[in-house]
Design an enzyme around this catalytic site. Structure first.
Site, PDB file in Angstrom:
ATOM      1  N   SER A 253       0.801  -1.181   0.184  1.00 50.32           N
ATOM      2  CA  SER A 253      -0.052  -0.199   0.023  1.00 50.32           C
ATOM      3  C   SER A 253       0.899   1.326   0.172  1.00 50.32           C
ATOM      4  O   SER A 253       1.512   1.533  -1.037  1.00 50.32           O
ATOM      5  CB  SER A 253      -0.833   0.024   1.099  1.00 50.32           C
ATOM      6  OG  SER A 253      -1.861   0.899   1.296  1.00 50.32           O
ATOM      7  N   GLU A 379      -9.088  -3.617  -5.342  1.00 52.22           N
ATOM      8  CA  GLU A 379      -8.457  -2.723  -4.315  1.00 52.22           C
ATOM      9  C   GLU A 379      -9.169  -1.517  -4.136  1.00 52.22           C
ATOM     10  O   GLU A 379      -9.169  -0.878  -3.134  1.00 52.22           O
ATOM     11  CB  GLU A 379      -7.288  -1.979  -5.430  1.00 52.22           C
ATOM     12  CG  GLU A 379      -6.240  -2.956  -5.698  1.00 52.22           C
ATOM     13  CD  GLU A 379      -5.212  -3.250  -4.672  1.00 52.22           C
ATOM     14  OE1 GLU A 379      -5.513  -2.894  -3.562  1.00 52.22           O
ATOM     15  OE2 GLU A 379      -4.283  -3.771  -4.844  1.00 52.22           O
ATOM     16  N   HIS A 489      -8.310  -4.352  -0.753  1.00 52.31           N
ATOM     17  CA  HIS A 489      -7.064  -3.974  -0.658  1.00 52.31           C
ATOM     18  C   HIS A 489      -6.553  -4.371   0.868  1.00 52.31           C
ATOM     19  O   HIS A 489      -7.309  -4.553   1.681  1.00 52.31           O
ATOM     20  CB  HIS A 489      -7.191  -2.383  -0.310  1.00 52.31           C
ATOM     21  CG  HIS A 489      -5.750  -2.021  -0.190  1.00 52.31           C
ATOM     22  ND1 HIS A 489      -4.819  -1.641  -1.373  1.00 52.31           N
ATOM     23  CD2 HIS A 489      -5.337  -1.070   0.886  1.00 52.31           C
ATOM     24  CE1 HIS A 489      -3.618  -0.982  -0.651  1.00 52.31           C
ATOM     25  NE2 HIS A 489      -3.980  -0.671   0.525  1.00 52.31           N
TER      26      HIS A 489
END
Length: 569
Positions: A253, A379, A489
Site C-alpha cells: 500500500s 483494490e 485492498h
C-alpha cells in the site's frame, strides 16, 4: 512523563539522546560485553550487537534475534518538527533494544458511516482502542528494527529485506508486522535473510503539501525518513550479519508506493541503497506538484490556529502537539467521502521528488533493479463505501470532477465513465456479477478508484520497464466471497506475513533476485510484454496458485494511464 523541548535541545547531538524520549526505551550504561558465536548469549534470552562504541542488547527466540526500537535519526520534535531528518552521531554506551518504539503520530481512523448507528459506534470504539493499543504513538518516533537468525555473526553477509508498512500515509507502524516470522521461515527454507523495518513520519507531519513547504524545501519528509533509514542500513547492517550490497526494499500500500518513489528519486539512481524491489498494492502513483495540495495546508493552518501568523510554517513547528494533532485528525482520511484522493501523500516538491513519478518512469528515470509488483483484485472496494449517496451517472461525474480529477475536462470524465459503465457486472468487486451492488454506482466508483491508484500504476510501470529489468507480477483474488469488498485492498498481507505462498516467494527473491526456489508452490514466470502473465492467488483447494494472462481491462487501463499523465492529483 514527556520531557520538555529545552531538555531535548540540551541533549541534541549526543549519543545519550535516547534518554530524553517520553517512553524511555533505552538504559544507557557502560558495557563492553564481547560478541559470542552468534548474537544470542549462552542463556538464549538476550542478543548483543556492537555499533560504533555502543552495545545493543536485544532479545532472542528459538530461531531469531530481535533488536527493536533503535533510534536512527535525531528526534523530529520541537524545532526539528517539519524539518528534513538528520542522522545521529556515532552511538556510545549500552542500549536496551527489546521492544518496539512508538509509531509516529497517527491520524484518527474514522470508519465509513453505517446504517446502524449503534453498531457503527461499537465498531468505532473497538477499532480505536485496538489500534491505539497496537500502535501507541509519539512525535519522537524515528526508530528502526533488525531481526536476524540468532546464530548470525557480523561475518555472515546475509541478504536483507527492508519493509515499509502501509496505512495511506496516515496511520501505521512497525509493531504490527513481526519480521521474526519472515526470518524464521527463511531459516527453515535454508535461505536465511535479515528483516529490517522502520517508523517514518505520517499525515501532515510527514507529507505536508503547499507553497510554504515547497519554499522551505521540506516536502516528503516521510520519504526522507525512509531514505535516511536506508542509509543507516548501509552503514550498520553488516554489524548484524547483513550484506549492505544485497538489500531488497519491500512494501504494501503506502509502503509499496514508497518503494516506487525510491525507485524514481535521484533520477532513478539508487545510490547503492538497494538491489531489488517488491511492491504489494502500490506503484508510481499519478501525483503532481506539491502546491496541488494547498487547500489541505491551509485547512491545517486554520484548524491549528496558525492562520493569523505571519509565518504559518513556523507556527506549525511551535504549536502545542495536541492542537496540531487535532488539526490532523479532522482532515480527510482514506475512508472519507473523497475516498482515495488523499490529503497527505507524496507530491513533487522539486528537491527530493523532482518530477511526476509516472513521467519519470516514462523517461527511464527509474532504478533498473529486478522487481515484483502485484495487486489485490478489488483494490477500490473498501474506499468507496463512503460514497453511497452517489446514485446516478451525473452524480458520479461530479464526484470524480470534485475530488480525484479536479482539473479534468467534462469530456475526459465522460470518456472515463464510458470505459467504466454503470453495469454492476463490470464493476468492483470484479467477477461477482450483480452481487455487492450497494448502489447503482458503488461498483463503478470502486473500479475507477482502484484502477487509478493501484492497478493503473502497476500496469504502467510494467509497460515501460518489464522489457528493461526483470519483473514478476501477481494478482491476489482470495476472499471473493466477502460481502461488498471481495478481494479487498491489503488482503494479500495474510499471504505474505501469515505464512502463505507469497512469503516464500519474497524470501527467495531477497536471496537470489528471483522469486522461484525449491519450495515455491509453482514456477513464477518472468513478465513478458508480448505475452504478459501474472501469478494468481485464488480460493481454490486444488489449485490455489496458478498463472494466467495479465490482460484484464486493457483499454480502460490504457486510458487511465493517459488521463493520469494529463491530470495528476
Amino acid at each position: 512523563m514527556r520531557i520538555s523541548c529545552v531538555l531535548v535541545a540540551l541533549f541534541a547531538g549526543q549519543a545519550s539522546l535516547a534518554l530524553v524520549t517520553h517512553f524511555e526505551p533505552f538504559v544507557v550504561q557502560k558495557h563492553n560485553a564481547p560478541l559470542t558465536a552468534g548474537f544470542c548469549d549462552g542463556i538464549g534470552s538476550t542478543a548483543n550487537a556492537r555499533l560504533d562504541k555502543a552495545t545493543f542488547t536485544g532479545i532472542c527466540s528459538l530461531k531469531t534475534a530481535k533488536f527493536l526500537g533503535i533510534p536512527y535519526a535525531q528526534p523530529p520534535i520541537c524545532d526539528r518538527r517539519l524539518r528534513v531528518p538528520n542522522a545521529l552521531p556515532p552511538y556510545k554506551g549500552h542500549y536496551m533494544v527489546q521492544k518496539y518504539g512508538p509509531s509516529c503520530p497517527q491520524q484518527r481512523l474514522v470508519l465509513p458511516r453505517l446504517h446502524d448507528t449503534k453498531l457503527e459506534g461499537h465498531i468505532k470504539n473497538i477499532t480505536a482502542r485496538l489500534y491505539e493499543g497496537l500502535t501507541p504513538d509519539h512525535e519522537d518516533c524515528l526508530t528502526i528494527n533488525v531481526v536476524t537468525p540468532k546464530d548470525a555473526t557480523p561475518k555472515s553477509k546475509l541478504p536483507v529485506v527492508v519493509w515499509f508498512f502501509g496505512g495511506g500515509f496516515e496511520i501505521g507502524g512497525t509493531s504490527t508486522y513481526d519480521g521474526g516470522l519472515i526470518v524464521a521461515r527463511s531459516i527453515q527454507l535454508g535461505e536465511p535473510i535479515l528483516f529490517v523495518s522502520m517508523n517514518y513520519r505520517l499525515s501532515a507531519l510527514g507529507f505536508l503539501p503547499g507553497k510554504e513547504v515547497k519554499k522551505a524545501k521540506v516536502g516528503n519528509l516521510g520519504l526522507q525518513d525512509q531514505r535516511l533509514a536506508l542509509k543507516w542500513v548501509q552503514k550498520y547492517i553488516s554489524a548484524f550479519g547483513g550484506d549492505p550490497s544485497k538489500v531488497t526494499i519491500w512494501g504494501e500500500s503506502a509502503g509499496a508506493i514508497s518503494v516506487a518513489m525510491h525507485m524514481v528519486v535521484n533520477n532513478g539512481k539508487q545510490q547503492g541503497l538497494f538491489r531489488g524491489a517488491i511492491m504489494q498494492s502500490g506503484g508510481p502513483i499519478p501525483v503532481g506538484d506539491i502546491e496541488n495540495g494547498q487547500k489541505y495546508y491551509d485547512a491545517l493552518v486554520k484548524n491549528a490556529a496558525c492562520d493569523h501568523s505571519r509565518d504559518t510554517l513556523a507556527c506549525l513547528r511551535k504549536v502545542p502537539y495536541s492542537r496540531l494533532k487535532y488539526a490532523m485528525d479532522i482532515s480527510p482520511n482514506f475512508f472519507a467521502y473523497q475516498g482515495l484522493t488523499l490529503a497527505w501523500l507524496p507530491r513533487v516538491d522539486g528537491v527530493f521528488l523532482t518530477e511526476n513519478p509516472q513521467k519519470a518512469v516514462q523517461r527511464g528515470h527509474v532504478a533498473s533493479v529486478p522487481m515484483i509488483t502485484g495487486n489485490c483484485d478489488d483494490e477500490g472496494s473498501m474506499f468507496s463505501v463512503s460514497s453511497l449517496n452517489v446514485t446516478n451517472t451525473a452524480q458520479t461525474a461530479t464526484y470524480f470532477k470534485s475530488f480525484m480529477l479536479p482539473t479534468a475536462s467534462k469530456e475526459e470524465v465522460d470518456l472515463l465513465l464510458k470505459y467504466y459503465p454503470e453495469n454492476p457486472e463490470a464493476g468492483c468487486p470484479f467477477d461477482t456479477g450483480t452481487r455487492n451492488a450497494l448502489t447503482s454506482q458503488f461498483k463503478r466508483i470502486a473500479a475507477v478508484q482502484g484502477d487509478i491508484v493501484f492497478h493503473g500504476p502497476r500496469r504502467f510501470l510494467l509497460k515501460y520497464r518489464a522489457g528493461k529489468q526483470r519483473s514478476w507480477a501477481f494478482i491476489h483474488k482470495r476472499g471473493k466471497n466477502v460481502p461488498f469488498i471481495g478481494s479487498a485492498h491489503a488482503t494479500d498481507l495474510i499471504n505474505s506475513f501469515g505464512g502463505g505462498e507469497l512469503m516464500d516467494y519474497v524470501i527467495y527473491f531477497t536471496r537470489n533476485l528471483n522469486p522461484n526456489g525449491k519450495a515455491a508452490t509453482i514456477p513464477w514466470p518472468q513478465y513478458n510484454l508480448k505475452k504478459p502473465t501474472a501469478l494468481i492467488f485464488r480460493d481454490d483447494a486444488l489449485l490455489p496458485v496458478i498463472t494466467d494472462k495479465d490482460d484484464y481491462r486493457t483499454a480502460a487501463l490504457n486510458y487511465i494511464a493517459v488521463l493520469s499523465l494529463r491530470r495528476p492529483i
